[in-house]
Design a protein around this motif. Structure first.
Motif, PDB file in Angstrom:
ATOM      1  N   ASP A 123      -4.711   5.357   6.314  1.00 44.38           N
ATOM      2  CA  ASP A 123      -4.555   6.808   6.192  1.00 44.38           C
ATOM      3  C   ASP A 123      -5.946   7.408   5.985  1.00 44.38           C
ATOM      4  O   ASP A 123      -6.296   7.867   4.889  1.00 44.38           O
ATOM      5  CB  ASP A 123      -3.642   7.155   5.007  1.00 44.38           C
ATOM      6  CG  ASP A 123      -2.214   6.703   5.217  1.00 44.38           C
ATOM      7  OD1 ASP A 123      -1.754   6.721   6.372  1.00 44.38           O
ATOM      8  OD2 ASP A 123      -1.559   6.315   4.236  1.00 44.38           O
ATOM      9  N   TRP A 152       0.812  -1.223   0.000  1.00 51.85           N
ATOM     10  CA  TRP A 152       0.000   0.000   0.000  1.00 51.85           C
ATOM     11  C   TRP A 152       0.840   1.266   0.000  1.00 51.85           C
ATOM     12  O   TRP A 152       0.523   2.226  -0.720  1.00 51.85           O
ATOM     13  CB  TRP A 152      -0.954  -0.011   1.195  1.00 51.85           C
ATOM     14  CG  TRP A 152      -1.715  -1.273   1.342  1.00 51.85           C
ATOM     15  CD1 TRP A 152      -1.717  -2.133   2.405  1.00 51.85           C
ATOM     16  CD2 TRP A 152      -2.605  -1.864   0.376  1.00 51.85           C
ATOM     17  NE1 TRP A 152      -2.530  -3.208   2.177  1.00 51.85           N
ATOM     18  CE2 TRP A 152      -3.089  -3.069   0.933  1.00 51.85           C
ATOM     19  CE3 TRP A 152      -3.021  -1.505  -0.904  1.00 51.85           C
ATOM     20  CZ2 TRP A 152      -3.975  -3.908   0.262  1.00 51.85           C
ATOM     21  CZ3 TRP A 152      -3.904  -2.340  -1.578  1.00 51.85           C
ATOM     22  CH2 TRP A 152      -4.367  -3.517  -0.997  1.00 51.85           C
ATOM     23  N   LEU A 153       1.895   1.298   0.811  1.00 52.74           N
ATOM     24  CA  LEU A 153       2.694   2.511   0.904  1.00 52.74           C
ATOM     25  C   LEU A 153       3.385   2.820  -0.422  1.00 52.74           C
ATOM     26  O   LEU A 153       3.407   3.970  -0.874  1.00 52.74           O
ATOM     27  CB  LEU A 153       3.734   2.369   2.020  1.00 52.74           C
ATOM     28  CG  LEU A 153       4.470   3.653   2.421  1.00 52.74           C
ATOM     29  CD1 LEU A 153       3.471   4.733   2.827  1.00 52.74           C
ATOM     30  CD2 LEU A 153       5.451   3.369   3.552  1.00 52.74           C
ATOM     31  N   ASN A 158      -4.239   1.332   3.968  1.00 54.59           N
ATOM     32  CA  ASN A 158      -3.049   1.718   4.730  1.00 54.59           C
ATOM     33  C   ASN A 158      -3.395   2.471   6.007  1.00 54.59           C
ATOM     34  O   ASN A 158      -2.519   2.944   6.722  1.00 54.59           O
ATOM     35  CB  ASN A 158      -2.125   2.582   3.864  1.00 54.59           C
ATOM     36  CG  ASN A 158      -0.696   2.587   4.361  1.00 54.59           C
ATOM     37  OD1 ASN A 158      -0.115   1.532   4.590  1.00 54.59           O
ATOM     38  ND2 ASN A 158      -0.127   3.770   4.544  1.00 54.59           N
TER      39      ASN A 158
END
Length: 241
Positions: free
Chosen positions: A82, A46-47, A80
């Motif tokens: 976020d 994901w990052l 993620n």
């Protein structure tokens, strides 16, 4: 020698973090960058996917991949954790694409993201009941799923949205129950009764509504309101747990 405040250092760190993120993504054609981002998404990186998608979004905001990049970012941010970035991207997408064919999916993802804001890893890990925590994200998630069902009843996400609304309703009812219990323990009898009755009216088909009758009964007894207490006892008999 210069001295930085804590807030100044934090701001500097954020700026360095943002600029370094853009620097590590090679300046390659958008088609190549997009393909690499898709590989990262499919592998659950994901990052890395976010870094490449953000680079695409900032370098080519009106490019051929613009809309899909934003949709991919919404998903990657959610995966993620976020969540604030995800919600900001959703707001931007809906503002720029009010009639997009995937609007039902975007609403669904907004509901999921709001639900995730109510989640706490440590509470899940140790099975801690935190029914008393702020339910605002739950209310927002409920509204998102409700809007999806009203506007897109045939959506492939409608059935799951309905199931999630049921779970969210129970979560909100548990919050009201925790509040009523708080008032009872503080000997705020009238407040305990009012919150219990509000819960029974708003979420009548929940276990929390039935449990609130016990709180209501105790509060009536403390106030020496025998007739009201007797009526509540009858309700408890008619609605066993």
């Amino acid at each position: 020698m210069k001295h930085f405040t804590l807030s100044g250092l934090l701001a500097l760190t954020l700026l360095v973090g943002c600029s370094s993120s853009n620097e590590i993504v090679p300046d390659v054609p958008p088609s190549v960058l997009y393909s690499e981002a898709q590989v990262s998404l499919q592998s659950g990186s994901w990052l890395t996917a976010i870094e490449k998608l953000e680079a695409l979004d900032s370098r080519y905001p009106f490019g051929a991949y613009s809309e899909q990049v934003q949709l991919d970012l919404i998903y990657a941010y959610y995966k993620n954790d976020d969540l604030a970035l995800g919600l900001a991207t959703i707001s931007r997408f809906l503002r720029l694409n009010p009639t997009h064919e995937k609007q039902d999916w975007v609403l669904y993802m907004r509901g999921l993201t709001h639900m995730a804001q109510d989640r706490n890893f440590m509470h899940d890990l140790f099975n801690i009941d935190r029914s008393d925590r702020d339910p605002e994200p739950v209310k927002l998630a409920f509204a998102d799923f409700k809007k999806l069902l009203e506007r897109f009843p045939e959506s492939p996400y409608a059935e799951d949205s309905q199931k999630r609304m049921f779970a969210l309703k129970n979560r909100l009812a548990e919050y009201d129950l925790a509040t009523a219990d708080f008032y009872l323990r503080r000997e705020a009898w009238i407040a305990a009764i009012n919150r219990s009755q509000e819960l029974q009216k708003t979420y009548p088909d929940t276990i929390a509504a039935r449990k609130s009758l016990d709180i209501q009964l105790e509060a009536y007894r403390q106030l020496k309101l025998d007739d009201a207490a007797k009526r509540t006892e009858q309700l408890i008999e008619l609605n066993p747990l």
